[in-house]
Design an enzyme around this catalytic site. Structure first.
Site, mmCIF file in Angstrom:
data_model
loop_
_atom_site.group_PDB
_atom_site.id
_atom_site.type_symbol
_atom_site.label_atom_id
_atom_site.label_comp_id
_atom_site.label_asym_id
_atom_site.label_seq_id
_atom_site.Cartn_x
_atom_site.Cartn_y
_atom_site.Cartn_z
ATOM 1 N N ASP A 115 4.273 -1.158 -4.201
ATOM 2 C CA ASP A 115 3.284 -1.983 -4.907
ATOM 3 C C ASP A 115 3.651 -2.107 -6.379
ATOM 4 O OD1 ASP A 115 1.918 -2.411 -2.598
ATOM 5 O OD2 ASP A 115 0.126 -1.273 -3.142
ATOM 6 N N HIS A 131 0.808 -1.226 0.000
ATOM 7 C CA HIS A 131 0.000 0.000 0.000
ATOM 8 C C HIS A 131 0.842 1.278 0.000
ATOM 9 C CE1 HIS A 131 -3.533 -2.446 0.245
ATOM 10 N NE2 HIS A 131 -3.122 -2.995 1.374
#
Length: 246
Positions: free
Chosen positions: A212, A207
């Site tokens: 990511d 996150h």
């Protein structure tokens, strides 16, 4: 995530005539006008049909991820951060990452701060959306975009591009979730976490847009190797054709 915003009617009518007239400079300032002109020009250059003949081992991509104020662009959620990495075929260009926060008009919800670590003071000091988009699109250039569950990210990029420059995303986009469904039908889950675990890729910094993007890049490269080993597709056009029939 965010909804397109209406501004001065006369200003937007000038934009709809095509190009970026000099009158914009007095409305937005010269820097913003140049950023808008670059974005609009770049979008016109995309989707060349010859790109479909590119061998996958030579395909130049940008793997990216967004963090947002929420999950509904149509209800006004906005982009908070953009993270991305380039890949040349199966080689991830780790030396040249991209990351930026961008200023959002919608307050950062507490649950988003808890999830992402992005705070309101960080966003208050972030560059404007047009600047962040310009820098990101400059980083992307004419490369193919790759994202996991790309519909979400594409919707937010489109909203941001329309809001700032009155254009839609022109780049080709590949979705690692769709590729996973094609290569591995019947898996119990196609979430990013599940697929990373399935491939033995460590989950680190979840996150955060850049982290990511980095994990998605590793997943993308792993799938490219699988495709090459199984000779399932040779070119970008082959891959699109296989995904359309999956």
């Amino acid at each position: 995530m965010k909804a397109p915003e209406r501004g001065n009617g006369g200003f937007w009518s000038l934009l709809r005539q095509g190009g970026v007239p000099s009158a914009i400079a007095s409305v937005m300032g010269g820097a913003s006008a140049q950023q808008m002109a670059f974005i609009r020009s770049l979008m016109r250059e995309q989707r060349r049909p010859e790109m479909l003949h590119t061998p996958l081992h030579k395909l130049k991509t940008v793997i990216f991820d967004l963090e947002t104020t929420g999950f509904n662009v149509q209800q006004g959620d906005e982009i908070l951060s953009i993270g991305a990495l380039k890949a040349d075929g199966q080689h991830i260009v780790e030396e040249e990452p991209f990351y930026t926060l961008v200023k959002a008009k919608r307050p950062v919800p507490p649950q988003i701060t808890e999830l992402t670590g992005i705070t309101q003071p960080m966003i208050d000091q972030a560059p404007p959306l047009i600047e962040g988009l310009h820098d990101f699109m400059h980083f992307v250039g004419d490369r193919v975009l790759v994202a996991h569950a790309s519909g979400h990210d594409k919707a937010f990029l489109n909203a941001a591009l329309w809001k700032t420059s009155k254009v839609n995303l022109g780049h080709r986009v590949l979705d690692t979730m769709m590729i996973a469904r094609w290569l591995g039908p019947g898996l119990p889950s196609y979430s990013l976490d599940a697929l990373l675990s399935e491939k033995g890729i460590p989950v680190e910094g979840r996150h955060h847009a850049l982290e990511d993007a980095r994990m998605t890049a590793k997943l993308w490269v792993s799938y490219l190797r699988d495709i090459a080993e199984n000779r399932k597709a040779e070119t970008l056009g082959d891959l699109y054709a296989c995904l359309s029939h999956a």
